[in-house]
Enzyme design. Sequence first.
Site, short mmCIF file in Angstrom:
data_model
loop_
_atom_site.label_atom_id
_atom_site.label_comp_id
_atom_site.label_asym_id
_atom_site.label_seq_id
_atom_site.Cartn_x
_atom_site.Cartn_y
_atom_site.Cartn_z
N PHE A 1 0.85 -1.18 0.00
CA PHE A 1 0.00 0.00 0.00
C PHE A 1 0.89 1.23 0.00
O PHE A 1 1.66 1.46 0.92
CB PHE A 1 -0.97 0.03 1.18
CG PHE A 1 -2.06 1.04 0.95
CD1 PHE A 1 -3.18 0.71 0.21
CD2 PHE A 1 -1.93 2.34 1.43
CE1 PHE A 1 -4.18 1.65 -0.04
CE2 PHE A 1 -2.92 3.28 1.19
CZ PHE A 1 -4.04 2.94 0.45
N ARG B 1 -1.33 12.84 0.28
CA ARG B 1 -1.35 13.10 -1.18
C ARG B 1 -0.26 14.08 -1.60
O ARG B 1 0.20 14.07 -2.74
CB ARG B 1 -2.70 13.69 -1.60
CG ARG B 1 -3.88 12.76 -1.47
CD ARG B 1 -5.08 13.36 -2.20
NE ARG B 1 -6.34 12.70 -1.88
CZ ARG B 1 -6.80 11.60 -2.44
NH1 ARG B 1 -6.08 10.99 -3.37
NH2 ARG B 1 -7.96 11.08 -2.09
#
Length: 177
Positions: free
Chosen positions: A150, A163
Amino acid sequence: MLKEIKSVFVSEEKIAEIVEGLAERINADYAGKNIVLLVILKGSVVFASDLMRKLDVDVTLEFMQVSSYGKGSVSSGEIKITKDVQIDLNGRNVIIAEDIIDSGNTLKALIELLKNRGANVEVCTLLSKPSRREVDVDVKYVGMEIPNEFVVGYGMDHAEKFRHLPYVGILKEEVYS
Ligand code: IMP
Ligand code: MG
């Protein structure tokens, strides 16, 4: 480095190299043509903004946001459009910019939808996890294949965080649990 990040998986330098390579291929394939670069919100914004600045073909920029109806973390084949494009895609060369392809379910449904609108569709993804694929999707431009980890950063999130990181990093396990 943020305390939640275990390690840098794809460095800023390596990302730049990958993006350059993808842009070169698109420039060659679409020389003299117009493309619609379709940015899938939110994960693809960083990748797409770097990619588009390396393109020397005629680019029209559009955005879509889709969410899958799937329960839990694995997406199902059905998608709900929460933000749509603002132009007619019939006959247009659409390149979907994706951050990462996992099961492929969201993308498969999106490609079908765009083809039904008459678009010529190709996909350009920064990352792909082939071992996670549940459905066959035709992805012409793949920046890098990665194992089942991940990852966050460079547009990609975990619970809407990370992000903004300029690199692709692996999250520490404790962040999940
Ligand atoms: P798919 O429909 O299962 O292929 O889902 C792909 C989407 O899931 C991507 O566009 C990302 O938004 C998200 N995703 C999949 N893997 C990761 C990851 O490792 N980190 C962050 N987001 C991911
Ligand atoms: Mg995405």
